[in-house]
Design an enzyme around this catalytic site. Structure first.
Site, PDB file in Angstrom:
ATOM      1  N   HIS A 148       0.811  -1.224   0.000  1.00 17.74           N
ATOM      2  CA  HIS A 148       0.000   0.000   0.000  1.00 17.74           C
ATOM      3  C   HIS A 148       0.842   1.270   0.000  1.00 17.74           C
ATOM      4  CE1 HIS A 148       0.127   0.701   4.492  1.00 17.74           C
ATOM      5  NE2 HIS A 148       0.193  -0.603   4.542  1.00 17.74           N
ATOM      6  N   ASP A 180      -0.472   4.317   0.913  1.00 16.07           N
ATOM      7  CA  ASP A 180      -0.883   5.262   1.959  1.00 16.07           C
ATOM      8  C   ASP A 180      -0.228   4.944   3.302  1.00 16.07           C
ATOM      9  OD1 ASP A 180      -2.576   2.896   1.936  1.00 16.07           O
ATOM     10  OD2 ASP A 180      -3.731   3.872   3.516  1.00 16.07           O
ATOM     11  N   ASP A 225       5.651   0.923   7.621  1.00 17.07           N
ATOM     12  CA  ASP A 225       4.254   0.577   7.275  1.00 17.07           C
ATOM     13  C   ASP A 225       3.704   1.564   6.273  1.00 17.07           C
ATOM     14  OD1 ASP A 225       1.714  -0.455   7.232  1.00 17.07           O
ATOM     15  OD2 ASP A 225       1.169   0.267   9.214  1.00 17.07           O
ATOM     16  N   GLU A 237      -5.255   1.485   2.363  1.00 15.42           N
ATOM     17  CA  GLU A 237      -5.197   0.291   3.220  1.00 15.42           C
ATOM     18  C   GLU A 237      -5.422   0.637   4.679  1.00 15.42           C
ATOM     19  OE1 GLU A 237      -3.488  -2.851   5.812  1.00 15.42           O
ATOM     20  OE2 GLU A 237      -2.871  -0.757   5.670  1.00 15.42           O
ATOM     21  N   GLU A 238      -4.978   1.815   5.092  1.00 13.10           N
ATOM     22  CA  GLU A 238      -5.077   2.168   6.514  1.00 13.10           C
ATOM     23  C   GLU A 238      -6.490   2.593   6.913  1.00 13.10           C
ATOM     24  OE1 GLU A 238      -2.831   1.526   8.498  1.00 13.10           O
ATOM     25  OE2 GLU A 238      -0.880   1.624   7.501  1.00 13.10           O
ATOM     26  N   GLU A 258       3.837  -5.996   3.671  1.00 11.86           N
ATOM     27  CA  GLU A 258       3.738  -5.412   5.009  1.00 11.86           C
ATOM     28  C   GLU A 258       4.979  -5.874   5.768  1.00 11.86           C
ATOM     29  OE1 GLU A 258       1.606  -3.320   6.148  1.00 11.86           O
ATOM     30  OE2 GLU A 258      -0.337  -3.637   5.156  1.00 11.86           O
ATOM     31  N   HIS A 266       3.023   2.762  12.712  1.00 16.04           N
ATOM     32  CA  HIS A 266       2.253   3.909  13.240  1.00 16.04           C
ATOM     33  C   HIS A 266       2.971   4.602  14.402  1.00 16.04           C
ATOM     34  CE1 HIS A 266      -1.684   1.651  11.852  1.00 16.04           C
ATOM     35  NE2 HIS A 266      -0.716   1.630  10.960  1.00 16.04           N
TER      36      HIS A 266
END
EC number: 3.5.1.130
Lengths: 379, 59
Positions: free
Chosen positions: A100, A102, A124, A149-150, A173, A351
């Site tokens: 991903h 984003d 991530d 994705e998030e 990931e 995150h």
């Protein structure tokens, strides 16, 4: 700005005016960018740096998508950005590499220190994404960078509706360069709503707020069981709770947004039935669920990664199952082909305010991906 | 030509039979112990205990 394109075109920096250079120096992230030129995968390191330096919070991925698209164009690959914003670079469908674009929000200043890149998304999942872009270019397999994705996984949902099933999928990931992820729990979310007549608070009848509290308590208790580890359990989580008199003053209303992580031993319907079975008042509006996934370690994809990790390093590969949810759940819910999730980085930093990725690990992950893709393409 | 080969079970030390077309990276069930074993090389055929499934947080 795409450093890769600048280098390939050559001489562009010489044409830059002093004023532009000064302006760029003021806005360029603090970084020891010499590290980007080290090693076999300097091209990919530059892409990673450019992508991490380009904000790409979910819903606002356009600029990062353009950087990624330019990387494929620079390597003479067919590439386009589709109607939802995914970067699509189809080629040999023996393997589809996808991760991903984003990131979650959060300003983590971009810098390189001692061969480590700091910045939002480095783990991530911009690190996994860029390692896959490099491996796709090197081996000629298919690639998609997905958006959203998030949040809603809108890129992955669009992809499974809009694309033929490939022979195998590798989702990007962080698993650590020496690990490969085979399973994720599913995800179910919904909103409980109940109302009751507004009466004097001295009356004994249960109001909507009490019903909501009691319902959630029963549901959480039902799933509160001892098991070996978290993966096989259902994690229940209320995420917002609101209640009080309605605007017209005639009723009491309660709303609770709830989330469940669902292990592969259960189905989404199993969990939904329990939650609805505990209702005494009101109802639940369920959002589109994401099913759990657990792939066998005996698939060709898992085998290719175990062999590749041993080839690159000689270390024993790690097989992982994760308590969260990823786009692999969506791919596995629609496609029957074997799949796994792989990428450099420590998911403890997902995150996190100190998100960072060792560039040597990034390089090793590309080595592993190239080995695994070549093995799968030969099968 | 035999369609099986033998290799040492790393857990029991016993010689066990494998299909001759076994591939590197393949996981097999040990007939001696029932444990999952991984073929880590073909020349000679070498077996190791297959990696255990670990639990991790994310994504």
């Amino acid at each position: 700005m795409n450093a890769e394109i600048d280098r390939e075109e050559g001489g562009e920096a010489e044409a830059t005016t002093k004023t532009e250079m000064e302006t760029e120096a003021e806005t360029t992230p603090d970084a020891d960018t010499d590290a980007l030129d080290e090693g076999e995968w300097a091209d990919a390191r530059h892409l990673l740096y450019d992508m991490v330096s380009t904000p790409s919070v979910s819903g606002d991925e356009e600029a990062a998508a353009e950087v990624l698209k330019a990387f494929f164009e620079a390597h003479d690959r067919e590439v386009w950005i589709d109607e939802v914003g995914n970067v699509r670079a189809p080629a040999d469908d023996a393997v589809l590499l996808t991760s991903h674009i984003d990131t979650v929000p959060g300003d983590v200043p971009v810098k390189i220190e001692d061969g480590v890149l700091w910045g939002r998304g480095s783990v991530d999942a911009t690190g996994p994404l860029c390692s896959m872009a490099a491996a796709a270019v090197e081996t000629g397999v298919s690639f998609v960078g997905v958006v959203g994705e998030e949040t809603s996984s809108r890129g992955a949902w669009h992809l499974v509706e809009d694309r033929e099933e490939p022979d195998a999928v590798v989702n990007g990931e962080p698993s650590g360069w020496d690990g490969v992820t085979l399973g994720y729990r599913g995800f179910l979310s919904g909103t409980y709503i109940s109302t009751s007549e507004l009466g004097h608070s001295s009356r004994p009848e249960e109001n909507a707020i009490q019903s909501a509290v009691a319902w959630w308590s029963r549901v959480a208790d039902f799933f509160d069981e001892e098991r070996d580890g978290v993966f096989d359990t259902v994690t229940t989580k209320p995420v917002t709770f609101d209640g009080g008199p309605t605007e017209d003053g005639l009723a009491v209303e309660a709303t609770v947004d709830v989330q469940f992580r669902v292990p592969p031993r259960l189905s989404i319907d199993d969990v939904r039935e329990v939650a609805e079975g505990e209702l005494t008042r009101g109802g639940v509006h369920w959002n589109k669920p994401i099913p759990p996934v657990m792939m066998s370690p005996r698939t060709d994809v898992a085998r290719a990664f175990r062999v590749a990790i041993r080839n690159v390093s000689g270390v024993k590969p790690r097989l992982l199952r994760k308590t969260g949810t990823s786009d692999m759940n969506i791919f596995a819910g629609t496609w029957d082909c074997p799949m796994a999730t792989y990428g450099p980085g420590d998911s403890d930093l997902d995150h996190a305010p100190n998100e960072h990725l060792d560039l040597a690990e990034f390089d090793s992950a590309i080595d592993v991906l190239v080995d695994a893709c070549e093995r799968l393409a030969d099968d | 030509m035999s369609d099986t080969i033998t290799a040492e079970d790393p857990l029991s030390g016993e010689e066990i039979e494998l299909p001759a077309d076994v591939e590197v990276g393949e996981i097999i069930d040990s007939p001696a112990t029932g444990a999952e074993l991984e073929v880590v090389s073909l020349d000679p055929v070498t077996l190791e205990e297959a990696p255990e499934l670990e639990e991790d947080w994310g994504e």
